[in-house]
Design a protein around this motif. Structure first.
Motif, PDB file in Angstrom:
ATOM      1  N   LYS B 313      -6.277  12.203   6.386  1.00 56.43           N
ATOM      2  CA  LYS B 313      -5.481  11.697   7.512  1.00 56.43           C
ATOM      3  C   LYS B 313      -4.396  11.007   7.290  1.00 56.43           C
ATOM      4  O   LYS B 313      -3.844  11.109   6.331  1.00 56.43           O
ATOM      5  CB  LYS B 313      -6.825  10.550   8.542  1.00 56.43           C
ATOM      6  CG  LYS B 313      -7.629  11.490   9.268  1.00 56.43           C
ATOM      7  CD  LYS B 313      -7.110  12.456   9.835  1.00 56.43           C
ATOM      8  CE  LYS B 313      -6.670  12.280  10.750  1.00 56.43           C
ATOM      9  NZ  LYS B 313      -5.607  14.159  11.902  1.00 56.43           N
ATOM     10  N   SER B 314      -4.086  10.222   8.262  1.00 57.92           N
ATOM     11  CA  SER B 314      -1.940  10.264   8.638  1.00 57.92           C
ATOM     12  C   SER B 314      -2.377   9.040   7.544  1.00 57.92           C
ATOM     13  O   SER B 314      -3.604   8.247   7.737  1.00 57.92           O
ATOM     14  CB  SER B 314      -1.685   9.763   9.773  1.00 57.92           C
ATOM     15  OG  SER B 314      -0.912  11.018  10.390  1.00 57.92           O
ATOM     16  N   MET B 315      -1.251   8.275   7.228  1.00 58.68           N
ATOM     17  CA  MET B 315      -1.405   6.895   6.760  1.00 58.68           C
ATOM     18  C   MET B 315      -0.462   6.641   7.295  1.00 58.68           C
ATOM     19  O   MET B 315       1.103   7.034   6.710  1.00 58.68           O
ATOM     20  CB  MET B 315      -2.017   6.911   5.136  1.00 58.68           C
ATOM     21  CG  MET B 315      -0.367   7.277   4.163  1.00 58.68           C
ATOM     22  SD  MET B 315      -0.787   7.770   2.328  1.00 58.68           S
ATOM     23  CE  MET B 315      -1.455   6.173   1.921  1.00 58.68           C
ATOM     24  N   PHE B 316      -0.416   4.837   7.072  1.00 60.33           N
ATOM     25  CA  PHE B 316       0.779   4.204   7.517  1.00 60.33           C
ATOM     26  C   PHE B 316       1.485   2.790   5.845  1.00 60.33           C
ATOM     27  O   PHE B 316       0.814   3.037   4.978  1.00 60.33           O
ATOM     28  CB  PHE B 316       0.633   3.164   8.154  1.00 60.33           C
ATOM     29  CG  PHE B 316       0.829   3.429   9.945  1.00 60.33           C
ATOM     30  CD1 PHE B 316       2.288   3.880  10.067  1.00 60.33           C
ATOM     31  CD2 PHE B 316       0.066   3.745  10.948  1.00 60.33           C
ATOM     32  CE1 PHE B 316       2.702   3.927  11.297  1.00 60.33           C
ATOM     33  CE2 PHE B 316       0.107   4.664  12.167  1.00 60.33           C
ATOM     34  CZ  PHE B 316       1.477   4.600  12.376  1.00 60.33           C
ATOM     35  N   MET B 317       2.258   3.036   5.606  1.00 55.31           N
ATOM     36  CA  MET B 317       2.572   2.306   4.645  1.00 55.31           C
ATOM     37  C   MET B 317       3.589   1.277   4.349  1.00 55.31           C
ATOM     38  O   MET B 317       4.052   0.937   5.417  1.00 55.31           O
ATOM     39  CB  MET B 317       3.909   3.520   3.854  1.00 55.31           C
ATOM     40  CG  MET B 317       3.096   4.591   3.020  1.00 55.31           C
ATOM     41  SD  MET B 317       2.342   4.967   2.178  1.00 55.31           S
ATOM     42  CE  MET B 317       2.961   4.585   0.710  1.00 55.31           C
TER      43      MET B 317
END
Lengths: 336, 336
Positions: B313-317
């Motif tokens: 899944k996508s990830m926010f940094m």
DNA sequence: GTGAAAGCGCTAACAT
DNA sequence: ATGTTAGCGCTTTCAC
């Protein structure tokens, strides 16, 4: 799995040989079958497998590029020239960030070899004997950019000695008599020693004595420029100008000078080297000895690919001073 | 030609199968033959051919990276993270400089496909439907870095709206009330609109009305920052701070202000975005909302490779404000 | 523990 | 003009 040439052949009712011929623009088929096959190809969305192809022709249409740091402004401009030229010639490029690490470089050399690249471009690092042995063993064409070697390997770079000579002359012509130099890594036979030589020759032309204490060393990076400027000024209160062996170091010097409230160019003039984006963005914009980095990148792939038949020879690229706002002319009579 | 596995087999008096097993650490041979074979291999300087290998495994151990400009500071830091991680995992990376050109991007996509890369990393550009169709057709895993799309493709980026909100809050907390914004390309749904939204929200939190004339647009580059700053100040004599959507634009603004003899941060405060090297090198050093670019690069290859089994899944940094010297606190009571 | 042989997807003789 | 076939250098059943 995707479709293969076999699938196309079957669906078009021809042999794989015919499909292959059409794909490669070889003679040996009628206009009619060509159309038919082409149509089937688009219908199926068939794409040839370059790996299988490479296994036969022994050509991968890909180049390997070894450089010390991709995120370095200098190397990335060269890389972008390489990339553009490679793209025009239908080649792909594999980047290898050697991080100034010999072991890593050797690992990369091996990987590039295993992956059967058609050639290697080696940027700006010192070219060790170890590399030479590995590369000759794998019989890969190679060209050096912005560096050269003790071996018979074509390189492409500017004439550093001449470039620095011109840069320092530029300062001399504008009345500067006490000029410091922030050089690169101490002992570097490619990018430091010849440049210091150029600096010396320029002074010599004007009958100014060379003083060891007026040259300090950095590592081409920003931080080292800060330190070098500090050291230089500590030992030489009288310098009116500093020649820096990279724009980043010049930016560092600029930064130090700013912190010390020494105005550039009013109190001290600065000239950089490379003419990268940092020279443009500096405040004030830096006058710098420019290298045609992008063109050097482009030429390197041209050279590499031509090389395949008959050795191509090394080439020196012209440098050019980019005049901006970091140098002031001083009037000698008033000593100001 | 170099040696092949056959040559090794012959010289070691074993079959190619055995050599292959040894090369791949598979079971099925005695310690003795292993030693023998290994010795022959070093003797001959044999290196396996990754192309032949790739034809069978359908794995090339190489990744494709598409980015708008290699010489751009931003992208080159991401690239360097990708490069390092890939190297650790024994992958090679092919760089494709799309130059913001859709046609070129499509050409690259095709080349990467033909060369059978194991995955693609797409950096910071707008991801067109055309790309999506091409990529799904070729069933290649892909991850987006610093951009996202309308499709179900994992991305990795910071939360731009939140990041800008924090950046503007930083200014607000230091007493600024009239804050301008130099935004990115007008209409950009990824890197402009959400950031303006963040700017609005921050003002809103403090009960300050949003004014259209206080946001001007650039293209993330240095020159555009110069122009934008000029335009912004022309229409807003009263701003005490400017939030810039990239460090390069902030550097441009800095440059313009310098030319106008407007002191930073004394007269106008500046905050940048990205935290690239240019923020460090600026004079004065720029306070900026930092993105973990290098880490994002690293994570993207991790994500890409894990993806192979089961969607990742996508990830926010996380973003983080790097405090330097381009922001001044102003005392509201005195209005100074 | 080891080998023979069948491909992977393609190109290039060699036939027809 | 078109097809058949033998590999390119390797991995991988399947035998032994």
């Amino acid at each position: 799995m995707s479709y293969t040439i076999k699938d196309v052949a079957k669906k078009a009712n021809v042999s794989v040989a015919t499909v292959s011929r059409i794909l490669n623009n070889l003679p040996g088929y009628s206009e009619k079958t060509k159309e038919k096959v082409l149509q089937v190809i688009t219908e199926m969305g068939y794409q040839p497998n370059a790996i299988a192809r490479g296994l036969i022709n022994k050509k991968t249409k890909t180049l390997g590029v070894l450089l010390p740091a991709v995120s370095d402004t200098f190397a990335s401009v060269v890389l972008s020239g390489i990339e553009d030229m490679a793209h025009d010639l239908d080649y792909s490029v594999m980047v290898c960030n050697t991080a100034k690490d010999g072991i890593r470089t050797m690992k990369y050399l091996q990987a590039l070899r295993e992956k059967q690249v058609d050639g290697i471009i080696f940027i700006s690092e010192f070219f060790k004997e170890e590399y030479y042995n590995a590369i000759t063993a794998m019989k890969l064409p190679i060209v050096l950019v912005s560096t050269k070697s003790a071996y018979d390997i074509p390189f492409i770079k500017v004439d550093d000695e001449k470039a620095v000579l011109d840069g320092v002359m530029y300062l001399l012509e504008r009345g500067h008599r006490s000029i410091g130099m922030i050089a690169g890594t101490k002992g570097d036979t490619i990018a430091t020693i010849p440049r210091i030589e150029g600096y010396k020759k320029a002074l010599n032309k004007q009958g100014i004595a060379f003083e060891t204490k007026k040259v300090v060393y950095g590592d081409f990076g920003f931080e080292s420029g800060i330190e070098a400027a500090e050291e230089l000024l500590y030992h030489n209160k009288d310098v009116t100008a500093i020649f820096c062996s990279s724009d980043e170091m010049a930016a560092g010097a600029l930064s130090y000078l700013y912190r010390m409230s020494i105005r550039v160019p009013d109190e001290i003039s600065l000239v950089g080297y490379d003419n990268t984006k940092v020279a443009e963005m500096a405040i004030p914009p830096l006058t710098t000895v420019g290298q045609p980095l992008y063109e050097m990148g482009k030429n390197s792939v041209r050279m590499l690919l031509e090389r395949e038949d008959g050795q191509s020879k090394s080439m020196f690229m012209p440098h050019k001073i980019a005049e901006r706002e970091s140098v002031k002319s001083i009037d000698q009579s008033t000593g100001e």
